[in-house]
Design a protein around this motif. Sequence first.
Motif, mmCIF file in Angstrom:
data_model
loop_
_atom_site.group_PDB
_atom_site.id
_atom_site.type_symbol
_atom_site.label_atom_id
_atom_site.label_comp_id
_atom_site.label_asym_id
_atom_site.label_seq_id
_atom_site.Cartn_x
_atom_site.Cartn_y
_atom_site.Cartn_z
ATOM 1 N N LYS A 74 -28.848 88.552 -43.181
ATOM 2 C CA LYS A 74 -29.398 88.335 -41.851
ATOM 3 C C LYS A 74 -30.819 87.797 -42.007
ATOM 4 N N VAL A 75 -31.099 86.683 -41.316
ATOM 5 C CA VAL A 75 -32.395 86.018 -41.406
ATOM 6 C C VAL A 75 -33.035 85.936 -40.025
ATOM 7 N N ALA A 138 -46.369 88.836 -29.014
ATOM 8 C CA ALA A 138 -46.915 90.078 -29.561
ATOM 9 C C ALA A 138 -45.896 91.213 -29.590
ATOM 10 N N GLN A 139 -44.640 90.907 -29.258
ATOM 11 C CA GLN A 139 -43.628 91.966 -29.178
ATOM 12 C C GLN A 139 -42.387 91.582 -29.975
ATOM 13 N N LEU A 140 -42.562 91.339 -31.248
ATOM 14 C CA LEU A 140 -41.451 90.943 -32.106
ATOM 15 C C LEU A 140 -40.445 92.074 -32.263
ATOM 16 N N SER A 141 -39.184 91.754 -32.032
ATOM 17 C CA SER A 141 -38.117 92.733 -32.246
ATOM 18 C C SER A 141 -36.831 91.995 -32.584
ATOM 19 N N VAL A 142 -35.909 92.685 -33.235
ATOM 20 C CA VAL A 142 -34.626 92.097 -33.619
ATOM 21 C C VAL A 142 -33.490 93.044 -33.233
ATOM 22 N N PRO A 143 -32.287 92.507 -32.985
ATOM 23 C CA PRO A 143 -31.151 93.349 -32.613
ATOM 24 C C PRO A 143 -30.697 94.276 -33.731
ATOM 25 N N GLU A 144 -31.004 93.902 -34.975
ATOM 26 C CA GLU A 144 -30.606 94.687 -36.129
ATOM 27 C C GLU A 144 -31.582 94.389 -37.263
ATOM 28 N N PRO A 145 -31.719 95.286 -38.228
ATOM 29 C CA PRO A 145 -32.605 95.006 -39.364
ATOM 30 C C PRO A 145 -32.131 93.764 -40.116
ATOM 31 N N VAL A 146 -33.083 92.981 -40.599
ATOM 32 C CA VAL A 146 -32.749 91.736 -41.292
ATOM 33 C C VAL A 146 -33.176 91.795 -42.749
ATOM 34 N N ASP A 147 -32.632 90.869 -43.531
ATOM 35 C CA ASP A 147 -32.944 90.792 -44.959
ATOM 36 C C ASP A 147 -34.179 89.935 -45.220
ATOM 37 N N VAL A 169 -52.354 91.467 -37.898
ATOM 38 C CA VAL A 169 -52.008 92.658 -38.689
ATOM 39 C C VAL A 169 -50.943 93.473 -37.961
ATOM 40 N N ALA A 170 -51.116 93.637 -36.642
ATOM 41 C CA ALA A 170 -50.097 94.332 -35.848
ATOM 42 C C ALA A 170 -48.778 93.559 -35.888
ATOM 43 N N PHE A 171 -48.888 92.237 -35.869
ATOM 44 C CA PHE A 171 -47.705 91.381 -35.972
ATOM 45 C C PHE A 171 -47.002 91.594 -37.307
ATOM 46 N N ASP A 172 -47.770 91.637 -38.394
ATOM 47 C CA ASP A 172 -47.189 91.857 -39.715
ATOM 48 C C ASP A 172 -46.470 93.201 -39.791
ATOM 49 N N LYS A 173 -46.985 94.190 -39.081
ATOM 50 C CA LYS A 173 -46.325 95.507 -39.061
ATOM 51 C C LYS A 173 -44.998 95.426 -38.315
ATOM 52 N N GLN A 174 -44.946 94.584 -37.284
ATOM 53 C CA GLN A 174 -43.685 94.392 -36.568
ATOM 54 C C GLN A 174 -42.662 93.688 -37.460
ATOM 55 N N VAL A 175 -43.133 92.730 -38.241
ATOM 56 C CA VAL A 175 -42.255 92.066 -39.210
ATOM 57 C C VAL A 175 -41.728 93.098 -40.210
ATOM 58 N N TYR A 176 -42.619 93.932 -40.690
ATOM 59 C CA TYR A 176 -42.258 94.994 -41.638
ATOM 60 C C TYR A 176 -41.139 95.870 -41.057
ATOM 61 N N ASN A 177 -41.303 96.252 -39.786
ATOM 62 C CA ASN A 177 -40.316 97.130 -39.141
ATOM 63 C C ASN A 177 -38.985 96.416 -38.891
ATOM 64 N N PRO A 181 -35.198 97.911 -45.884
ATOM 65 C CA PRO A 181 -35.919 98.245 -47.114
ATOM 66 C C PRO A 181 -35.560 97.244 -48.207
ATOM 67 N N GLY A 182 -36.578 96.709 -48.880
ATOM 68 C CA GLY A 182 -36.347 95.700 -49.900
ATOM 69 C C GLY A 182 -36.320 94.282 -49.350
ATOM 70 N N GLY A 183 -36.426 94.139 -48.029
ATOM 71 C CA GLY A 183 -36.385 92.827 -47.405
ATOM 72 C C GLY A 183 -37.622 91.994 -47.686
ATOM 73 N N LEU A 184 -37.506 90.687 -47.450
ATOM 74 C CA LEU A 184 -38.570 89.749 -47.804
ATOM 75 C C LEU A 184 -39.190 89.083 -46.577
ATOM 76 N N PHE A 185 -40.501 88.863 -46.644
ATOM 77 C CA PHE A 185 -41.246 88.103 -45.651
ATOM 78 C C PHE A 185 -41.779 86.870 -46.359
ATOM 79 N N ILE A 186 -41.310 85.681 -45.949
ATOM 80 C CA ILE A 186 -41.716 84.423 -46.560
ATOM 81 C C ILE A 186 -42.675 83.701 -45.622
ATOM 82 N N VAL A 187 -43.861 83.371 -46.122
ATOM 83 C CA VAL A 187 -44.877 82.699 -45.312
ATOM 84 C C VAL A 187 -45.275 81.384 -45.976
ATOM 85 N N ILE A 188 -45.087 80.291 -45.247
ATOM 86 C CA ILE A 188 -45.548 78.971 -45.671
ATOM 87 C C ILE A 188 -46.547 78.481 -44.629
ATOM 88 N N ASP A 189 -47.707 77.995 -45.072
ATOM 89 C CA ASP A 189 -48.666 77.481 -44.086
ATOM 90 C C ASP A 189 -49.654 76.534 -44.750
#
Length: 261
Positions: A74-75, A138-147, A169-177, A181-189
């Motif tokens: 899931k992405v 500012a309210q990132l959420s997903v229907p299910e945990p993603v990889d 930083v608050a946004f990054d915490k939402q991404v984290y949530n 567990p073990g999932g990846l956050f890929i950032v290109i900029d």
Amino acid sequence: MRSISVVLLAALAVPAAALLAQTPQANHVHALQYVPPYIHAAVADPARGQDTSNDARRKITDVMVFSEVKPGEKVLELIPGSGYFTRVFSNIVGANGHVYALWPDEYVKVDGDEFPPFQKLTADPHYSNVSILKQPAAQLSVPEPVDIVFTSQNYHDYPDKFMGKVDTVAFDKQVYNALKPGGLFIVIDHVAPAGSGMADTDTLHRIDPALVKKQVESAGFVFAGESSVLRNPNDPHTIKVFDKSIQGHTDQFMYRFRKPG
């Protein structure tokens, strides 16, 4: 969605030399070492059409290998634009996976020319595993945990005025949530001058890589590597990314962060 098995068979016929070319050294990836056949197949999908003209410049195969995306995963893709990466993610994760394409309300309101065409993409049976999430920035959420959570050239947008000056930083915490567990956050900029922080996000559309790393790690992520394939030493970092002298060829960092677990 059309089965990718036929394309996979063709990809498996790629000479071994073509599979060899990401040599990791101290978390730094320089060049591709092995490309899984499902990535070869997804990149070779004829349905991608004109997207392929940008593959060499955007290093699509390198980006997919670095993202470690696999069939069945899931992405969550943030601000997917034209769907360039979406189409490849969709083909890689396949019928047992899913791609959530997140369009922040604020982004669509101000810079959403690509949103209607993207809606057509999700209506195409070939991309039946892609769905749109539309929500406040500012309210990132997903229907299910993603990889995987993936963002290309958009992290710098979130703290800007038109996006509501999201606390990154608050946004990054939402991404984290949002991640398993073990999932990846890929950032290109786009790279901004060292030490500039977020001073150039709304003017040059750039951000200091060191600040991004500090912010994401402060949310609980562990730095899990970077790639140099999108770097350009000839970019002065002091001009807008849309300047004709550098547009499409900016110096870009690509970071991978892992949620422990």
